[in-house]
Design a protein around this motif. Structure first.
Motif, PDB file in Angstrom:
ATOM      1  N   TYR A 131       0.825  -1.207   0.000  1.00 19.41           N
ATOM      2  CA  TYR A 131       0.000   0.000   0.000  1.00 19.41           C
ATOM      3  C   TYR A 131       0.860   1.258   0.000  1.00 19.41           C
ATOM      4  CZ  TYR A 131      -3.655  -3.291   1.447  1.00 19.41           C
ATOM      5  OH  TYR A 131      -4.530  -4.355   1.514  1.00 19.41           O
ATOM      6  N   LEU A 132       2.177   1.077   0.058  1.00 18.82           N
ATOM      7  CA  LEU A 132       3.089   2.218   0.101  1.00 18.82           C
ATOM      8  C   LEU A 132       3.282   2.824  -1.278  1.00 18.82           C
ATOM      9  CD1 LEU A 132       5.921   0.943   2.477  1.00 18.82           C
ATOM     10  CD2 LEU A 132       4.492   2.958   2.846  1.00 18.82           C
ATOM     11  N   ALA A 133       3.208   4.125  -1.347  1.00 20.93           N
ATOM     12  CA  ALA A 133       3.472   4.821  -2.603  1.00 20.93           C
ATOM     13  C   ALA A 133       4.954   4.715  -2.953  1.00 20.93           C
ATOM     14  CB  ALA A 133       3.067   6.285  -2.479  1.00 20.93           C
ATOM     15  N   PRO A 134       5.305   4.724  -4.249  1.00 25.37           N
ATOM     16  CA  PRO A 134       6.718   4.584  -4.641  1.00 25.37           C
ATOM     17  C   PRO A 134       7.629   5.621  -4.009  1.00 25.37           C
ATOM     18  CG  PRO A 134       5.286   4.328  -6.549  1.00 25.37           C
ATOM     19  CD  PRO A 134       4.410   4.757  -5.422  1.00 25.37           C
ATOM     20  N   GLU A 135       7.159   6.874  -3.893  1.00 24.65           N
ATOM     21  CA  GLU A 135       8.027   7.915  -3.333  1.00 24.65           C
ATOM     22  C   GLU A 135       8.273   7.703  -1.840  1.00 24.65           C
ATOM     23  OE1 GLU A 135       3.816   9.502  -2.982  1.00 24.65           O
ATOM     24  OE2 GLU A 135       5.003   8.459  -4.504  1.00 24.65           O
ATOM     25  N   CYS A 136       7.342   7.028  -1.152  1.00 25.29           N
ATOM     26  CA  CYS A 136       7.567   6.699   0.271  1.00 25.29           C
ATOM     27  C   CYS A 136       8.676   5.675   0.402  1.00 25.29           C
ATOM     28  CB  CYS A 136       6.292   6.154   0.895  1.00 25.29           C
ATOM     29  SG  CYS A 136       5.017   7.378   1.177  1.00 25.29           S
TER      30      CYS A 136
ATOM     31  N   LEU B 225     -15.008   3.205 -10.468  1.00 26.87           N
ATOM     32  CA  LEU B 225     -14.149   2.885  -9.335  1.00 26.87           C
ATOM     33  C   LEU B 225     -12.771   2.410  -9.798  1.00 26.87           C
ATOM     34  CD1 LEU B 225     -13.777   2.627  -6.330  1.00 26.87           C
ATOM     35  CD2 LEU B 225     -14.801   0.344  -6.432  1.00 26.87           C
ATOM     36  N   LEU B 226     -12.719   1.608 -10.844  1.00 21.04           N
ATOM     37  CA  LEU B 226     -11.434   1.140 -11.362  1.00 21.04           C
ATOM     38  C   LEU B 226     -10.610   2.299 -11.910  1.00 21.04           C
ATOM     39  CD1 LEU B 226     -12.675  -2.125 -13.111  1.00 21.04           C
ATOM     40  CD2 LEU B 226     -11.122  -2.008 -11.157  1.00 21.04           C
ATOM     41  N   MET B 227     -11.267   3.229 -12.604  1.00 20.06           N
ATOM     42  CA  MET B 227     -10.542   4.394 -13.126  1.00 20.06           C
ATOM     43  C   MET B 227     -10.000   5.255 -11.988  1.00 20.06           C
ATOM     44  SD  MET B 227     -10.407   4.325 -16.432  1.00 20.06           S
ATOM     45  CE  MET B 227     -10.072   6.036 -16.861  1.00 20.06           C
ATOM     46  N   ILE B 228     -10.807   5.441 -10.951  1.00 19.08           N
ATOM     47  CA  ILE B 228     -10.345   6.215  -9.795  1.00 19.08           C
ATOM     48  C   ILE B 228      -9.161   5.524  -9.130  1.00 19.08           C
ATOM     49  CG2 ILE B 228     -10.979   6.856  -7.425  1.00 19.08           C
ATOM     50  CD1 ILE B 228     -13.770   7.536  -8.498  1.00 19.08           C
ATOM     51  N   GLY B 229      -9.257   4.186  -8.994  1.00 13.91           N
ATOM     52  CA  GLY B 229      -8.163   3.445  -8.391  1.00 13.91           C
ATOM     53  C   GLY B 229      -6.863   3.637  -9.144  1.00 13.91           C
ATOM     54  N   LEU B 230      -6.906   3.543 -10.468  1.00 15.03           N
ATOM     55  CA  LEU B 230      -5.699   3.731 -11.282  1.00 15.03           C
ATOM     56  C   LEU B 230      -5.187   5.163 -11.181  1.00 15.03           C
ATOM     57  CD1 LEU B 230      -6.555   1.709 -14.530  1.00 15.03           C
ATOM     58  CD2 LEU B 230      -5.084   1.024 -12.636  1.00 15.03           C
ATOM     59  N   TRP B 231      -6.084   6.100 -11.161  1.00 10.20           N
ATOM     60  CA  TRP B 231      -5.700   7.515 -11.030  1.00 10.20           C
ATOM     61  C   TRP B 231      -4.940   7.738  -9.725  1.00 10.20           C
ATOM     62  CZ3 TRP B 231      -9.770  12.039 -10.497  1.00 10.20           C
ATOM     63  CH2 TRP B 231      -9.155  13.255 -10.836  1.00 10.20           C
ATOM     64  N   CYS B 232      -5.461   7.146  -8.655  1.00  6.84           N
ATOM     65  CA  CYS B 232      -4.847   7.338  -7.335  1.00  6.84           C
ATOM     66  C   CYS B 232      -3.490   6.641  -7.202  1.00  6.84           C
ATOM     67  CB  CYS B 232      -5.782   6.830  -6.244  1.00  6.84           C
ATOM     68  SG  CYS B 232      -7.293   7.810  -6.034  1.00  6.84           S
ATOM     69  N   VAL B 233      -3.267   5.555  -7.960  1.00  6.62           N
ATOM     70  CA  VAL B 233      -1.995   4.826  -7.847  1.00  6.62           C
ATOM     71  C   VAL B 233      -1.020   5.218  -8.955  1.00  6.62           C
ATOM     72  CG1 VAL B 233      -3.053   2.877  -6.654  1.00  6.62           C
ATOM     73  CG2 VAL B 233      -2.826   2.810  -9.160  1.00  6.62           C
ATOM     74  N   HIS B 234      -1.245   6.357  -9.561  1.00  8.09           N
ATOM     75  CA  HIS B 234      -0.299   6.825 -10.577  1.00  8.09           C
ATOM     76  C   HIS B 234       1.102   6.878  -9.961  1.00  8.09           C
ATOM     77  CE1 HIS B 234       1.637   9.199 -13.673  1.00  8.09           C
ATOM     78  NE2 HIS B 234       0.522   9.180 -14.408  1.00  8.09           N
ATOM     79  N   PRO B 235       2.111   6.328 -10.623  1.00  9.35           N
ATOM     80  CA  PRO B 235       3.461   6.297 -10.043  1.00  9.35           C
ATOM     81  C   PRO B 235       4.024   7.672  -9.697  1.00  9.35           C
ATOM     82  CG  PRO B 235       3.313   4.795 -11.896  1.00  9.35           C
ATOM     83  CD  PRO B 235       2.046   5.584 -11.898  1.00  9.35           C
ATOM     84  N   ASP B 236       3.605   8.690 -10.443  1.00 11.18           N
ATOM     85  CA  ASP B 236       4.060  10.054 -10.168  1.00 11.18           C
ATOM     86  C   ASP B 236       3.028  10.753  -9.294  1.00 11.18           C
ATOM     87  OD1 ASP B 236       4.773  12.760 -10.207  1.00 11.18           O
ATOM     88  OD2 ASP B 236       5.581  12.643 -12.240  1.00 11.18           O
ATOM     89  N   GLN B 237       3.417  11.122  -8.080  1.00 14.96           N
ATOM     90  CA  GLN B 237       2.480  11.703  -7.133  1.00 14.96           C
ATOM     91  C   GLN B 237       1.845  13.000  -7.627  1.00 14.96           C
ATOM     92  OE1 GLN B 237       6.035  12.583  -4.329  1.00 14.96           O
ATOM     93  NE2 GLN B 237       4.420  13.927  -3.595  1.00 14.96           N
ATOM     94  N   HIS B 238       2.513  13.703  -8.524  1.00 14.53           N
ATOM     95  CA  HIS B 238       1.986  14.974  -9.035  1.00 14.53           C
ATOM     96  C   HIS B 238       0.782  14.777  -9.950  1.00 14.53           C
ATOM     97  CE1 HIS B 238       6.281  15.834  -8.048  1.00 14.53           C
ATOM     98  NE2 HIS B 238       5.714  16.845  -7.436  1.00 14.53           N
ATOM     99  N   PHE B 239       0.578  13.551 -10.435  1.00  9.24           N
ATOM    100  CA  PHE B 239      -0.548  13.268 -11.315  1.00  9.24           C
ATOM    101  C   PHE B 239      -1.700  12.592 -10.573  1.00  9.24           C
ATOM    102  CE2 PHE B 239       2.933  13.751 -14.316  1.00  9.24           C
ATOM    103  CZ  PHE B 239       2.342  14.472 -15.341  1.00  9.24           C
ATOM    104  N   ARG B 240      -1.557  12.405  -9.281  1.00  9.73           N
ATOM    105  CA  ARG B 240      -2.655  11.830  -8.509  1.00  9.73           C
ATOM    106  C   ARG B 240      -3.662  12.915  -8.141  1.00  9.73           C
ATOM    107  NH1 ARG B 240       1.523   9.152  -4.471  1.00  9.73           N
ATOM    108  NH2 ARG B 240       2.637   7.915  -6.032  1.00  9.73           N
ATOM    109  N   PRO B 241      -4.907  12.516  -7.937  1.00  5.92           N
ATOM    110  CA  PRO B 241      -5.924  13.508  -7.548  1.00  5.92           C
ATOM    111  C   PRO B 241      -5.845  13.787  -6.044  1.00  5.92           C
ATOM    112  CG  PRO B 241      -6.912  11.337  -7.648  1.00  5.92           C
ATOM    113  CD  PRO B 241      -5.482  11.167  -8.109  1.00  5.92           C
TER     114      PRO B 241
ATOM    115  N   TYR C 182      -2.578   7.310  -2.608  1.00  2.00           N
ATOM    116  CA  TYR C 182      -2.097   6.087  -3.267  1.00  2.00           C
ATOM    117  C   TYR C 182      -2.647   4.856  -2.547  1.00  2.00           C
ATOM    118  CZ  TYR C 182       1.065   2.641  -5.339  1.00  2.00           C
ATOM    119  OH  TYR C 182       1.581   1.542  -5.994  1.00  2.00           O
ATOM    120  N   SER C 183      -2.528   4.831  -1.220  1.00  2.00           N
ATOM    121  CA  SER C 183      -3.024   3.692  -0.437  1.00  2.00           C
ATOM    122  C   SER C 183      -4.533   3.520  -0.628  1.00  2.00           C
ATOM    123  CB  SER C 183      -2.706   3.886   1.044  1.00  2.00           C
ATOM    124  OG  SER C 183      -1.323   4.046   1.256  1.00  2.00           O
TER     125      SER C 183
END
Length: 581
Positions: free
Chosen positions: A436-441, A514-530, A454-455
């Motif tokens: 559940y950890l974001a890549p930048e963490c 929900l799947l689209m939101i999930g992918l949006w939230c787990v974007h590898p680049d934190q600047h592109f997350r909602p 991300y989590s």
């Protein structure tokens, strides 16, 4: 000192008595090159783990996977690790033939479907310079992770000294479930001379007066020692807890009920009542609060938990200030006589993971979608609506509790941190749950609103797909949930990932959303997350869906930061970690 005929050591743990045999404590923290000596035994540890941020070399069981009858479980709750070489010495032994029992249990890997089940620990064991075990694999020898095994040897001691050497030979895995998981591990050591008989008590008599003096002196000394020990273990701890709770900025308005230890004991039938859960933090009991005629959940923090005081204080300071329908309510606390205890409202339907992954009962789509909305509402409150921004740092399915109506409430604020809204991030050591950890963490240790989002995204995908973030039972391309869902999105087959247990009984538009939101939230680049506000707007169909690339972007890392995880894909497992600060 007269010659000894036995030595018993609880490696990595505290003093304990098992079957009338007392095992000495062994919880000294070792470094790259350490020699520690007790009264009649010692150990040396050498080597450096591959990661600079590796926790200390005492492993504390954090998943309750070892189950042993009687008191023997105490021997396997802790273990000592070493990155390269670990040697125990016993001194002042009588020259004789001894039985050496080496106690092992693999408590760092698992037998489940998580990433940690793929690890392999292999090392050699030498006794008195002779190789007794070559390429020893605890899990393989015992028949699984968390299963105790005792290896027995007959050893001759001719110079009063016994040497037991555990050596890592560079075999097995080194980065599963995370970097620097390898090296020899030992739970307990028992050395006994089977032919030894204690001397008889016959001989010269001691006068009554002399005996009375000895007894009185011994009793006084014992009472003094017990008094000092009691103060150190109980009142000193209480002072330390009070200092942490009331010694900094976030203390005003604490309205928690203060329970006495006697009241807690009555609630839980002296801690002999129903257990609701168990982990590295300790045990959660079901309790009954008589004055309000309600059942509660009572969390008793383990004294072996190295972060116990800080996590306890974090819960008390943070969650006591929060009031929201989608947060688990903390009712009261107790820190008395060395005990750290928290009392929560009881969540009748346990945690989300027991339904998604453990087959408790099938959650309908309507319930699942409402759970996501509840979780988003809780996160919005934490991030945006309080005087401070609260970073939860451990959002996962097992921390999402369900009440009797299956309303979701976020719990466990032991890793949470307060930050100013303007700052909204904090650099700390790596903390959270792998998977559940974001890549930048993973790369920098910096927690932020974006890492919480991300989590949230990982949980959203787990709810939609009905599986964990990593499942090794699937074919390779489907093992990581995030990568698999993104590939399906790129292939325009997004709904193929929906939980098959639902048998297509779901609202297709909501599922796709929900799947689209999930992918949006787990974007590898934190600047592109909602933000969580944007997430809620899309979830409620108040804003357009995000436009995502058909191929999952590659995460980038700060090369100046040493990470415990090497790959661009976060290592997924169910293991909570907290690197000591």
């Amino acid at each position: 000192m007269s010659s000894l005929h036995f030595v018993h050591i609880n490696c990595g743990g505290r003093i304990t008595t098992v079957n009338d045999t007392t095992y000495e404590a062994d919880y000294d923290q070792a470094g790259p090159s350490t020699f520690y000596r007790s009264t009649n035994w010692a150990f040396s540890s050498t080597g450096i783990f591959l990661s600079d941020d590796r926790p200390d070399d005492i492993l504390v069981l954090n998943n309750g996977q070892v189950s042993v009858d009687g008191d023997e479980e105490e021997l396997y709750t802790n273990a000592r690790l070493a990155p390269s070489s670990l040697t125990y010495y016993a001194f002042c032994l009588a020259n004789a033939t001894y039985t050496v029992n080496l106690h092992f249990a693999e408590i760092q890997f698992t037998d489940d479907q998580t990433y940690s089940s793929l690890g392999r620990r292999i090392f050699d064991v030498y006794i008195q310079g002779k190789q007794e075990l070559k390429d020893f694999n605890i899990e393989e020898e015992a028949g699984g992770a968390g299963i105790p095994i005792v290896k027995k040897f007959t050893v001759n001691v001719s110079d009063g000294t016994l040497e037991i050497h555990f050596r890592w030979a560079g075999k097995g895995t080194t980065s599963m479930p995370e970097r620097s998981i390898y090296g020899p591990l030992i739970s307990a050591i028992s050395v006994l001379d089977p032919g030894y008989k204690p001397p008889s008590k016959s001989g010269g008599r001691i006068s009554t007066a002399t005996m009375a003096g000895i007894v009185a002196g011994a009793t006084s000394a014992t009472l003094l020692i017990v008094g000092i020990f009691w103060w150190n273990c109980c009142y000193k701890l209480d002072d330390e807890v009070s200092g942490v709770l009331f010694g900094d900025e976030f203390q005003n308005g604490m309205e928690l009920r203060k329970f006495s230890l006697v009241q807690i004991a009555k609630m839980t039938n002296n801690f002999n009542g129903e257990k609701l859960g168990k982990g590295g933090f300790g045990v959660v009991y079901k309790g009954y609060l008589r004055d309000s005629d309600t059942y509660v959940a009572v969390k008793r923090i383990s004294k072996a938990s190295k972060q116990g005081i800080k996590e306890y204080a974090s819960e008390v300071k943070i969650i006591s200030q929060l009031r929201h329908k989608n947060l688990v309510k903390l009712i009261g606390q107790c820190h008395e006589k060395g005990e750290l205890i928290l009392v929560y409202e009881l969540m009748a339907n346990s945690s989300l993971d027991s339904y998604l992954f453990k087959g408790k009962t099938l959650l309908t789509w309507e319930v699942r979608f409402k759970i996501v909305q509840d979780l988003a509402s809780a996160l919005f409150y934490l991030h945006e609506e309080g005087d401070h921004c609260v970073l939860h740092r451990d959002i996962k399915a097992s921390n999402i509790m369900l009440d009797s109506s299956f309303n979701a409430k976020l719990g466990d604020f032991g890793l949470a941190r307060l930050v100013d809204h303007e700052k909204a991030s904090q650099t700390t050591h790596l903390a959270g749950t792998l998977g559940y950890l974001a890549p930048e963490c993973v790369s920098s240790g910096k927690a932020s609103k974006e890492s919480d989002v991300y989590s949230f995204g990982v949980v959203a995908l787990e709810i939609a797909c009905g599986r964990r973030s990593i499942e090794s039972k699937y074919e390779e391309s489907q093992v990581p949930l995030v990568a698999w869902v993104w590939d399906s999105y790129g292939s325009q087959r997004l709904l193929d990932v929906a939980d098959p247990k639902l048998s297509m009984n779901f609202d297709a538009k909501q599922m796709e959303c929900l799947l689209m939101i999930g992918l949006w939230c787990v974007h590898p680049d934190q600047h592109f997350r909602p933000s969580i506000r944007q997430t809620i707007q899309v979830l409620n169909f108040e804003a357009p869906w995000p436009k995502l690339p058909s191929t999952r972007p590659t995460a980038t890392y700060n090369a100046q930061i040493t990470s415990e995880i090497q790959t661009s894909e976060p290592c997924f497992s169910d293991m909570s970690i907290m690197v000591p600060r």
